[in-house]
Design a protein around this motif. Structure first.
Motif, PDB file in Angstrom:
ATOM      1  N   VAL A  72       0.847  -1.185   0.000  1.00  0.00           N
ATOM      2  CA  VAL A  72       0.000   0.000   0.000  1.00  0.00           C
ATOM      3  C   VAL A  72       0.890   1.244   0.000  1.00  0.00           C
ATOM      4  CG1 VAL A  72      -1.832   1.257   1.199  1.00  0.00           C
ATOM      5  CG2 VAL A  72      -1.738  -1.242   1.332  1.00  0.00           C
ATOM      6  N   PRO A  73       0.781   2.092  -1.036  1.00  0.00           N
ATOM      7  CA  PRO A  73       1.566   3.325  -1.036  1.00  0.00           C
ATOM      8  C   PRO A  73       1.239   4.171   0.203  1.00  0.00           C
ATOM      9  CG  PRO A  73       0.606   2.934  -3.193  1.00  0.00           C
ATOM     10  CD  PRO A  73      -0.008   1.942  -2.248  1.00  0.00           C
ATOM     11  N   VAL A  74       2.261   4.728   0.814  1.00  0.00           N
ATOM     12  CA  VAL A  74       2.102   5.491   2.052  1.00  0.00           C
ATOM     13  C   VAL A  74       1.085   6.613   1.883  1.00  0.00           C
ATOM     14  CG1 VAL A  74       3.289   6.958   3.732  1.00  0.00           C
ATOM     15  CG2 VAL A  74       4.403   4.909   2.862  1.00  0.00           C
ATOM     16  N   GLU A  75       1.158   7.343   0.763  1.00  0.00           N
ATOM     17  CA  GLU A  75       0.238   8.467   0.565  1.00  0.00           C
ATOM     18  C   GLU A  75      -1.221   8.012   0.514  1.00  0.00           C
ATOM     19  OE1 GLU A  75       1.796   7.191  -3.470  1.00  0.00           O
ATOM     20  OE2 GLU A  75       2.719   7.660  -1.542  1.00  0.00           O
ATOM     21  N   LEU A  76      -1.485   6.834  -0.050  1.00  0.00           N
ATOM     22  CA  LEU A  76      -2.859   6.330  -0.073  1.00  0.00           C
ATOM     23  C   LEU A  76      -3.302   5.863   1.310  1.00  0.00           C
ATOM     24  CD1 LEU A  76      -3.269   4.345  -3.422  1.00  0.00           C
ATOM     25  CD2 LEU A  76      -4.086   6.620  -2.833  1.00  0.00           C
ATOM     26  N   ARG A  77      -2.386   5.273   2.070  1.00  0.00           N
ATOM     27  CA  ARG A  77      -2.723   4.845   3.433  1.00  0.00           C
ATOM     28  C   ARG A  77      -3.089   6.063   4.289  1.00  0.00           C
ATOM     29  NH1 ARG A  77      -2.197   0.131   5.733  1.00  0.00           N
ATOM     30  NH2 ARG A  77      -0.650  -0.693   4.314  1.00  0.00           N
ATOM     31  N   ILE A  78      -2.329   7.148   4.152  1.00  0.00           N
ATOM     32  CA  ILE A  78      -2.608   8.383   4.905  1.00  0.00           C
ATOM     33  C   ILE A  78      -3.946   8.972   4.459  1.00  0.00           C
ATOM     34  CG2 ILE A  78      -1.853  10.770   5.259  1.00  0.00           C
ATOM     35  CD1 ILE A  78       1.066   9.653   5.069  1.00  0.00           C
ATOM     36  N   ARG A  79      -4.130   9.055   3.147  1.00  0.00           N
ATOM     37  CA  ARG A  79      -5.384   9.595   2.601  1.00  0.00           C
ATOM     38  C   ARG A  79      -6.590   8.773   3.062  1.00  0.00           C
ATOM     39  NH1 ARG A  79      -6.112   9.829  -3.816  1.00  0.00           N
ATOM     40  NH2 ARG A  79      -8.306  10.346  -3.838  1.00  0.00           N
ATOM     41  N   ALA A  80      -6.469   7.452   3.041  1.00  0.00           N
ATOM     42  CA  ALA A  80      -7.569   6.576   3.451  1.00  0.00           C
ATOM     43  C   ALA A  80      -7.868   6.705   4.939  1.00  0.00           C
ATOM     44  CB  ALA A  80      -7.244   5.128   3.105  1.00  0.00           C
ATOM     45  N   SER A  81      -6.846   6.992   5.744  1.00  0.00           N
ATOM     46  CA  SER A  81      -7.061   7.125   7.187  1.00  0.00           C
ATOM     47  C   SER A  81      -7.921   8.343   7.519  1.00  0.00           C
ATOM     48  CB  SER A  81      -5.723   7.211   7.928  1.00  0.00           C
ATOM     49  OG  SER A  81      -5.093   8.450   7.676  1.00  0.00           O
ATOM     50  N   ARG A  82      -8.058   9.253   6.559  1.00  0.00           N
ATOM     51  CA  ARG A  82      -8.846  10.479   6.770  1.00  0.00           C
ATOM     52  C   ARG A  82     -10.302  10.321   6.337  1.00  0.00           C
ATOM     53  NH1 ARG A  82      -3.997  13.883   4.231  1.00  0.00           N
ATOM     54  NH2 ARG A  82      -2.667  13.919   6.068  1.00  0.00           N
ATOM     55  N   THR A  83     -10.646   9.170   5.800  1.00  0.00           N
ATOM     56  CA  THR A  83     -12.036   8.943   5.390  1.00  0.00           C
ATOM     57  C   THR A  83     -12.578   7.719   6.105  1.00  0.00           C
ATOM     58  OG1 THR A  83     -13.543   8.595   3.548  1.00  0.00           O
ATOM     59  CG2 THR A  83     -11.406   7.566   3.349  1.00  0.00           C
TER      60      THR A  83
END
Length: 159
Positions: free
Chosen positions: A140-151
């Motif tokens: 999982v790309p880090v930026e997508l993991r961070i983005r997903a944690s916000r939704t």
């Protein structure tokens, strides 16, 4: 082939299937074969979806390998390779279809921590229709993991 060699070959085939699956998912299912895979990224309206043709096609190829391996000299190594691929397919189906998407009621509401980690990665894939494309060892790309944690939106939830 000695039994130990067959076991090693089956194990290697199982391991190699993760990057093969990720590549197939990325460049076939989200590429030229998206017309079938698209059904998997939409709310399910029927028990069977167009995407279900993929495991049928993959199994047909493996069965051709078994046919060759059992019947033609020089192709016997295809049998343990086919066993490894089949074992991977069974593990994939158990995690993806049975546990994550709950297509059959084997797990009920039961939670399994290792499978939940895979479900979280798959949720990210469904959120953004992007990486991770692997299933049993998703990257999982880090930026997508961070983005997903916000939704809190969960495209895997039953509607």
């Amino acid at each position: 082939m000695p039994p130990a060699g067959s076991i090693v070959l089956a194990f290697l085939a199982f391991i190699v299937m993760e990057p093969v699956t990720a590549a197939t998912h990325r460049w076939v299912m989200h590429g030229i074969g998206e017309f079938l895979h698209r059904s998997h990224h939409r709310p399910r309206t029927a028990r069977v979806e167009a995407n279900d043709w993929y495991p049928v096609m993959f199994a047909a190829v493996v069965n051709l390998g078994f046919l060759a391996g059992f019947n033609w000299n020089g192709f016997a190594s295809l049998v343990p390779v086919g066993i490894g691929i089949t074992a991977y397919g069974a593990a994939y189906a158990l995690v993806h279809d049975v546990y994550i998407h709950r297509r059959v009621g084997w797990f009920g509401d039961r939670k399994i921590a290792a499978f939940d980690r895979l479900a979280d990665a798959h949720r990210i894939h469904h959120l953004y229709n992007a990486a991770p494309y692997g299933m049993l060892l998703p990257v999982v790309p880090v930026e997508l993991r961070i983005r997903a944690s916000r939704t809190h939106r969960n495209p895997l939830a039953k509607v």
